[in-house]
Write an enzyme that holds these catalytic residues in place. Sequence first.
Site, short mmCIF file in Angstrom:
data_model
loop_
_atom_site.label_atom_id
_atom_site.label_comp_id
_atom_site.label_asym_id
_atom_site.label_seq_id
_atom_site.Cartn_x
_atom_site.Cartn_y
_atom_site.Cartn_z
N TRP A 173 55.89 34.77 48.93
CA TRP A 173 54.53 35.26 49.19
C TRP A 173 53.93 34.57 50.40
CZ3 TRP A 173 53.74 39.77 47.48
CH2 TRP A 173 54.34 40.19 46.29
N ASP A 184 45.84 32.53 48.47
CA ASP A 184 46.25 33.72 47.71
C ASP A 184 46.34 33.32 46.23
OD1 ASP A 184 47.52 35.80 46.42
OD2 ASP A 184 49.25 35.87 47.77
N LYS A 198 47.63 40.54 37.81
CA LYS A 198 48.19 39.46 36.99
C LYS A 198 47.21 39.10 35.87
CE LYS A 198 51.60 39.15 39.97
NZ LYS A 198 52.83 39.89 39.74
#
Lengths: 349, 349
Positions: free
Chosen positions: B90, B161, B185
């Site tokens: 990521w 993030d 999530k």
Amino acid sequence: MLPTDVLEAAASELTDWQGSGMSVMEVSHRGKDFVAAAAETESLLREVMGVPQDYRVLFLQGGASGQFDAIPMNLTAVGDKANFLNTGQWSAKAIKAARTQGLDVTVLADEAASNYTTTPAQGSFTVDPTAAYFHYTPNETIGGVEFGYVPDAGGVPIVADLSSTILSRPIDVSKYGVIYAGAQKNMGPSGLCVVVVRNDLVGHARPRTPAVWDYKAMAESDSMLNTPPTFGLYLLGRILAWVKDAGGLPAMGERNHAKAAALYSFIDASEYYTNPVALDSRSWMNVTFLQAKPELDKTFVAQASAAGLTNLAGHRSVGGMRASIYNAMPAEGVQALIDFMADFERRNA
Amino acid sequence: MLPTDVLEAAASELTDWQGSGMSVMEVSHRGKDFVAAAAETESLLREVMGVPQDYRVLFLQGGASGQFDAIPMNLTAVGDKANFLNTGQWSAKAIKAARTQGLDVTVLADEAASNYTTTPAQGSFTVDPTAAYFHYTPNETIGGVEFGYVPDAGGVPIVADLSSTILSRPIDVSKYGVIYAGAQKNMGPSGLCVVVVRNDLVGHARPRTPAVWDYKAMAESDSMLNTPPTFGLYLLGRILAWVKDAGGLPAMGERNHAKAAALYSFIDASEYYTNPVALDSRSWMNVTFLQAKPELDKTFVAQASAAGLTNLAGHRSVGGMRASIYNAMPAEGVQALIDFMADFERRNA
């Protein structure tokens, strides 16, 4: 509005999708069950719309408004020419974004003189053959104005915002270079944008195009470069199955035409209500109307809402009333509105 | 995974939201009921996360991946410097997008040497005071690697993030310039991205920033410049209420810490399973593990799935197994996994 059958089915399996014991919102978008469901959604869309083999179907985020910027990013370089028609607020937003993205925009026709109650006559404008694309908005939801024809752009790719008319009737996809549509009118929940793009227009994105809006990157990843809006994709699949079962786009077209014709006929026969839109430009999806006593507009909207007829206020920029009669609105709903309008007229005229 | 209570409530009102007779997906996002619901969602988020007054909360589309591009567009000019940490896939994607957007990126630490099973030691890197921002990924979902500290960036705005850790424990928002997180999530369905941005970082977007990603334009329109993902906003509101009722982020943090500790303790005590991540960098959310007989990985995943324990395959790039134990996973779910792992070991070790 969504079909009642679809909503009830979605509710019944919201906590247990396909016997998984999980919600469709909880399964992995990379798992085989969801991948299969997404592929089935695309397959149904291609079948229902008759999308030719040489077009890609993309499922993106950011709405049609995001595409106002993403289209120039994908199809043009800064300084390229693009031709637009301006038939109302959605056209105007697309034009503004194209200019923001550095295009040399020519507006071939602007319906300001009629206060955006008309569409330009067929053949009254000529698309510049050196333009990168030609953009128009087949239906303007605010003015309730709709094209009765697909413009001839010579060989220039036609780009069309079909947010409010996609799935409402048969269309000939092969006439277009890019079709884009936010899902929230005829295709399900907001947050999903469908883009149908001819293959030759894929792969020309500017270097700084965000990956999630890059047509090539999204085509190559089956729109799963990042997590897609899974619930929206699932619901779109259910809605497409509903459209197919109901007879596909020909049946939708007949049904929508009949609904609009009934409402316009009532308005035209009435001495109390009027529709301001030119006869050849009346929308099947958004029927605007004015009453003889505009001071009663708020009363009309409130009493209609109390009678279960909601969302009838005209857009704040134009006033009056507006009935949005998308695919999921049954003929009975339109008749209920007509009955209410007749009763309101009797009580107030 | 979503809390069962939230899903059941959503299912029960999917066809009739707040007595409207309509789904929340069908009501107008400009109507007073939905506007109130969206405002309540923001208010709950601010309360639950303790968002300071001088931060804006934005609800955007395009996912965290969209923000990889939108952050440079909003915070920098082409050629500006930005500092990053690379702790996995990521981070790497965020770095790639920043370079695509023309930034002069310096990677202060890259954990490649440990195959991304570590985080850089606190104090082992120094943020360039002339950088426009400093970016890191507090939790890498693929490697199961998490920072045990918030880096010191001097006065440079920290951009983080938080897709996989937001709402999982208390955080001090005031340490950050921008927090962004995809909802899928801990916050509900995919298709919604939350951005929490300090006021002084709003209003500096590059001229060609798409309007739907322009922090200032979205802040000024309460994130309703275009139709927002209404169902996602609604569900986020319900999830935030669930978090609040459960004791807020302190309770979530205790619960998540206990879940992760139980699983890591079992793995560490086992001679059959191992976790490859450095002790100080183990994720509370994504627990990766290997078994002594990797040839049985597919068997493990299949048998676990048959026992109702799903999504346990490790990411295809790293193999092994991974248990994602987000907020909605109850302690009983983790215990069921531990029991299954113990049984699998007995049968196969």
